[in-house]
Design a protein around this motif. Structure first.
Motif, PDB file in Angstrom:
ATOM      1  N   VAL A   4       0.839  -1.193   0.000  1.00  0.00           N
ATOM      2  CA  VAL A   4       0.000   0.000   0.000  1.00  0.00           C
ATOM      3  C   VAL A   4       0.874   1.244   0.000  1.00  0.00           C
ATOM      4  O   VAL A   4       0.592   2.221  -0.682  1.00  0.00           O
ATOM      5  N   GLY A   5       1.966   1.203   0.743  1.00  0.00           N
ATOM      6  CA  GLY A   5       2.846   2.355   0.845  1.00  0.00           C
ATOM      7  C   GLY A   5       3.553   2.705  -0.450  1.00  0.00           C
ATOM      8  O   GLY A   5       4.025   3.824  -0.619  1.00  0.00           O
ATOM      9  N   LYS A   6       3.651   1.761  -1.364  1.00  0.00           N
ATOM     10  CA  LYS A   6       4.332   2.020  -2.629  1.00  0.00           C
ATOM     11  C   LYS A   6       3.469   2.817  -3.601  1.00  0.00           C
ATOM     12  O   LYS A   6       3.985   3.458  -4.505  1.00  0.00           O
ATOM     13  N   LEU A   7       2.145   2.757  -3.458  1.00  0.00           N
ATOM     14  CA  LEU A   7       1.251   3.459  -4.371  1.00  0.00           C
ATOM     15  C   LEU A   7       1.292   4.958  -4.093  1.00  0.00           C
ATOM     16  O   LEU A   7       1.253   5.379  -2.943  1.00  0.00           O
ATOM     17  N   PRO A   8       1.352   5.781  -5.122  1.00  0.00           N
ATOM     18  CA  PRO A   8       1.323   7.228  -4.898  1.00  0.00           C
ATOM     19  C   PRO A   8      -0.110   7.703  -4.622  1.00  0.00           C
ATOM     20  O   PRO A   8      -1.081   7.071  -5.030  1.00  0.00           O
ATOM     21  N   VAL A   9      -0.219   8.823  -3.926  1.00  0.00           N
ATOM     22  CA  VAL A   9      -1.511   9.464  -3.706  1.00  0.00           C
ATOM     23  C   VAL A   9      -1.650  10.534  -4.772  1.00  0.00           C
ATOM     24  O   VAL A   9      -0.849  11.469  -4.835  1.00  0.00           O
ATOM     25  N   PHE A  52       5.348   7.981  -0.570  1.00  0.00           N
ATOM     26  CA  PHE A  52       5.722   7.718   0.810  1.00  0.00           C
ATOM     27  C   PHE A  52       6.771   6.619   0.830  1.00  0.00           C
ATOM     28  O   PHE A  52       6.559   5.549   0.261  1.00  0.00           O
ATOM     29  N   GLU A  53       7.891   6.901   1.488  1.00  0.00           N
ATOM     30  CA  GLU A  53       8.981   5.922   1.570  1.00  0.00           C
ATOM     31  C   GLU A  53       9.387   5.757   3.023  1.00  0.00           C
ATOM     32  O   GLU A  53       9.426   6.735   3.774  1.00  0.00           O
ATOM     33  N   PRO A  54       9.732   4.527   3.433  1.00  0.00           N
ATOM     34  CA  PRO A  54      10.242   4.332   4.797  1.00  0.00           C
ATOM     35  C   PRO A  54      11.580   5.045   4.964  1.00  0.00           C
ATOM     36  O   PRO A  54      12.410   5.065   4.056  1.00  0.00           O
ATOM     37  N   ALA A  55      11.803   5.642   6.127  1.00  0.00           N
ATOM     38  CA  ALA A  55      13.049   6.362   6.383  1.00  0.00           C
ATOM     39  C   ALA A  55      14.211   5.400   6.594  1.00  0.00           C
ATOM     40  O   ALA A  55      15.354   5.737   6.320  1.00  0.00           O
ATOM     41  N   ASN A  56      13.922   4.178   7.078  1.00  0.00           N
ATOM     42  CA  ASN A  56      14.968   3.167   7.247  1.00  0.00           C
ATOM     43  C   ASN A  56      14.389   1.805   6.878  1.00  0.00           C
ATOM     44  O   ASN A  56      13.267   1.725   6.394  1.00  0.00           O
ATOM     45  N   GLU A  57      15.125   0.751   7.116  1.00  0.00           N
ATOM     46  CA  GLU A  57      14.703  -0.584   6.693  1.00  0.00           C
ATOM     47  C   GLU A  57      13.967  -1.375   7.779  1.00  0.00           C
ATOM     48  O   GLU A  57      13.813  -2.581   7.657  1.00  0.00           O
ATOM     49  N   SER A  65       4.759   3.566   6.657  1.00  0.00           N
ATOM     50  CA  SER A  65       4.658   4.190   5.335  1.00  0.00           C
ATOM     51  C   SER A  65       3.307   3.877   4.696  1.00  0.00           C
ATOM     52  O   SER A  65       2.683   4.753   4.099  1.00  0.00           O
ATOM     53  N   GLY A  66       2.841   2.643   4.830  1.00  0.00           N
ATOM     54  CA  GLY A  66       1.526   2.280   4.297  1.00  0.00           C
ATOM     55  C   GLY A  66       0.399   2.931   5.074  1.00  0.00           C
ATOM     56  O   GLY A  66      -0.596   3.381   4.498  1.00  0.00           O
ATOM     57  N   THR A  67       0.543   3.011   6.401  1.00  0.00           N
ATOM     58  CA  THR A  67      -0.483   3.624   7.231  1.00  0.00           C
ATOM     59  C   THR A  67      -0.609   5.112   6.928  1.00  0.00           C
ATOM     60  O   THR A  67      -1.712   5.625   6.734  1.00  0.00           O
ATOM     61  N   LEU A  68       0.518   5.811   6.885  1.00  0.00           N
ATOM     62  CA  LEU A  68       0.494   7.246   6.626  1.00  0.00           C
ATOM     63  C   LEU A  68      -0.022   7.541   5.224  1.00  0.00           C
ATOM     64  O   LEU A  68      -0.769   8.498   5.026  1.00  0.00           O
TER      65      LEU A  68
END
Length: 177
Positions: A4-9, A52-57, A65-68
């Motif tokens: 979900v976090g990979k999809l752009p808004v 949205f990208e995670p700041a770390n791994e 990232s997916g939630t936000l």
């Protein structure tokens, strides 16, 4: 990795998104909504899209990232189209009446129940047994609908009470001697 976090808004026309250090604000025809930013997520604003990208791994950063992303997407949809919940009243003599920002319910108690709507939430009664709640904030619309339903939840033997319009109630069989 969160899919979900990979999809752009995608930001539609008429919606303005401003990203500050500590919050994301979305402004549109339905109002203005804001959300606090999380340090685990990087937000990138490219033309009419937000990524949205995670700041770390870490797993937490990936999950956030997916939630936000979904929370910001709900804000964008809310200020452009809005959200609504429909409730129906089932029972003899059960009725609702909206007047301004108040909802008056007669649901079998010895007294009427008045519920005050918060700012940004509108309530309408197209018929005496239907209630429509509308607003830009998805969480608040759902919370108000749940509070109204909690006044008289549907009972399992006859199905009387306040229920969501698409809710299916399983009716229990009565006791046999």
């Amino acid at each position: 990795m969160s899919r979900v976090g990979k999809l752009p808004v995608v930001i539609p026309a008429g919606v303005d998104v401003s990203i500050k250090e500590d919050q994301i604000s979305v402004k549109g025809a339905g109002g203005t909504l804001s959300l606090g930013q999380n340090i685990l997520v990087k937000v990138l604003h490219n033309n009419d899209k937000l990524n949205f990208e995670p700041a770390n791994e870490s797993r937490e950063a990936n999950a956030m990232s997916g939630t936000l992303r979904q929370l910001v997407n709900n804000m964008v949809v809310g200020v452009s189209k809005g959200f609504e919940k429909k409730l129906s009243l089932v029972g003899v003599g059960y009725k609702a009446q909206a007047s301004g920002s108040k909802l008056n319910l007669s649901v079998g108690f010895s007294h009427p129940v008045d519920i005050e709507m918060p700012a940004g939430i509108t309530v309408a009664t197209p018929s005496p047994t239907e209630v429509v709640i509308k607003g830009a904030d998805r969480q608040r619309v759902g919370q108000i609908a749940a509070e109204i339903r909690a006044v008289r939840p549907p009972e399992p033997y006859k199905g009387k009470g306040i229920r969501y319009a698409d809710e299916k109630i399983t009716i229990k069989e009565t006791k046999k001697k």
